[in-house]
Design an enzyme around this catalytic site. Structure first.
Site, PDB file in Angstrom:
ATOM      1  N   HIS A 181       0.758  -1.221  -0.153  1.00  0.00           N
ATOM      2  CA  HIS A 181      -0.103  -0.137  -0.141  1.00  0.00           C
ATOM      3  C   HIS A 181       0.822   1.268   0.135  1.00  0.00           C
ATOM      4  CE1 HIS A 181      -2.807  -3.075   1.768  1.00  0.00           C
ATOM      5  NE2 HIS A 181      -3.931  -2.290   1.003  1.00  0.00           N
ATOM      6  N   ASP A 253      -4.636  -6.343  -7.394  1.00  0.00           N
ATOM      7  CA  ASP A 253      -4.884  -5.347  -6.371  1.00  0.00           C
ATOM      8  C   ASP A 253      -5.162  -4.062  -6.719  1.00  0.00           C
ATOM      9  OD1 ASP A 253      -5.393  -5.013  -3.503  1.00  0.00           O
ATOM     10  OD2 ASP A 253      -3.317  -5.939  -3.054  1.00  0.00           O
TER      11      ASP A 253
END
Length: 358
Positions: A181, A253
């Protein structure tokens, strides 16, 4: 189906609020995107969730994939009265295929009762690095065979009860020291180790009938020295598609994660992912970035940077998945919601799993 409709089916978008906003409705009605992903920000209670999903489906000419990350433990999007299950770590400590299957079944019953048809779970990463900042207790454990056994049981529990399972994060995020992230992690093992350990749970899950896979925003220099798995043709097309013979749907993702966006940008990463062999691009938050990714793929197809055959193959996989799993329009069944969400049986199962260390 027109080419533009094939392209827009390849996108899954998130949005803000507990009701459909103008942007997501425009993306569904005018563009025909393939699906949506829900987060805690979209969910207040079971009835509101069911009504939200009904509104989204009602706006779409083709049934939507409605996905969520409902792993259990610290990655759970559904509030009470939905059942709060422990994470995979507790199931790993139990070592029980029976409990893992029951967890998958119970999760599917609660998700499907409100119209969620796709769960971005289970995590099939092998947690071999204790200081891993993003996986940890989300994994079943550090033994690849255990992860494979219990992961396959959860997948069967989900899919036997009407919810599509999505194993993640291929080919394995368990031995990283960075959170994708925030940055681009690397796994520096040799190819033999990656294939025999990191990939083992995915190989077993594919053989057990898992319908979809999510990629990892992780660099594996032994497999591709330049591009992370999500953008790597060698990892997605050559290994996952051709060697492992997976013909299901491959999701990225979230493309807003810094591991890819900070280095390749939304437009370039969207194009690279499709050319790598990915079928569905997830963009979770920013409407402007969603439109950038969508238009980048459209432009790349028009310019010949993405072969038409690549779009046709990806759209065909998504539409085939929908044909087999989304057979009827979703209408909330209040009785089903009342009897399945947070049921006594599900709460007792959660307590049993927690007893092993959840």
């Amino acid at each position: 189906m027109e080419r533009i409709q094939q392209i827009t089916q390849l996108f899954v978008f998130g949005f803000d609020g507990t009701e459909p906003d103008a942007h997501i409705l425009r993306m569904i009605r005018n563009f025909g995107i393939g699906g949506v992903i829900l987060f805690s920000r979209n969910i207040r209670d079971p009835l509101q969730t069911a009504r939200l999903i009904h509104s989204l489906q009602d706006a779409s000419a083709i049934p939507l994939l409605v996905g969520i990350d409902q792993e259990g433990g610290r990655v759970s999007r559904l509030p009470s009265p939905f059942t709060s299950f422990p994470g995979n770590h507790a199931l790993g400590l139990s070592g029980s295929r029976k409990l893992s299957y029951a967890f998958g079944r119970a999760t599917a019953e609660e998700l499907s009762s409100v119209g969620i048809n796709l769960n971005f779970a289970p995590v099939l990463d092998v947690n071999t690095r204790p200081e891993n900042p993003v996986i940890g207790t989300r994994a079943f454990g550090g033994d690849a065979s255990l992860v494979a056994d219990l992961g396959c049981s959860v997948i069967r529990g989900l899919q036997d009860h009407g919810v599509i399972a999505c194993g993640k994060h291929f080919p394995g995020h368990g031995d990283t020291s960075l959170d994708s992230h925030l940055d681009l992690p690397s796994v520096h093992h040799n190819e033999e180790r990656i294939r025999s350990l990191e990939m083992l749970p995915f190989q077993r899950a594919l053989l057990s009938g898992m319908e979809t896979v999510m990629t990892a925003h992780v660099l594996y220099p032994a497999l591709d020295t330049v591009l992370p798995a999500t953008l790597s043709r060698r990892i997605i097309q050559n290994i996952l598609r051709e060697e492992l013979r997976f013909n299901g749907v491959v999701f990225t993702d979230d493309l807003e994660m810094k591991a890819v966006e900070d280095r390749w940008g939304m437009e370039r990463s969207s194009v690279l992912a499709i050319n790598a062999g990915v079928d569905a691009l997830i963009i979770c938050h920013d409407p402007e970035k969603q439109e950038k990714g969508l238009h980048a793929v459209m432009d790349a197809v028009e310019k010949g940077e993405i072969p038409v055959e690549r779009i046709e193959a990806a759209a065909a996989r998504i539409l085939d998945l929908k044909r087999r799993w989304l057979k009827t329009a979703f209408y909330p069944d209040l009785h089903k919601i009342e009897t399945q969400v947070g049921s006594r049986e599900h709460r007792e199962l959660a307590l049993t799993i927690a007893g092993y260390g959840g």
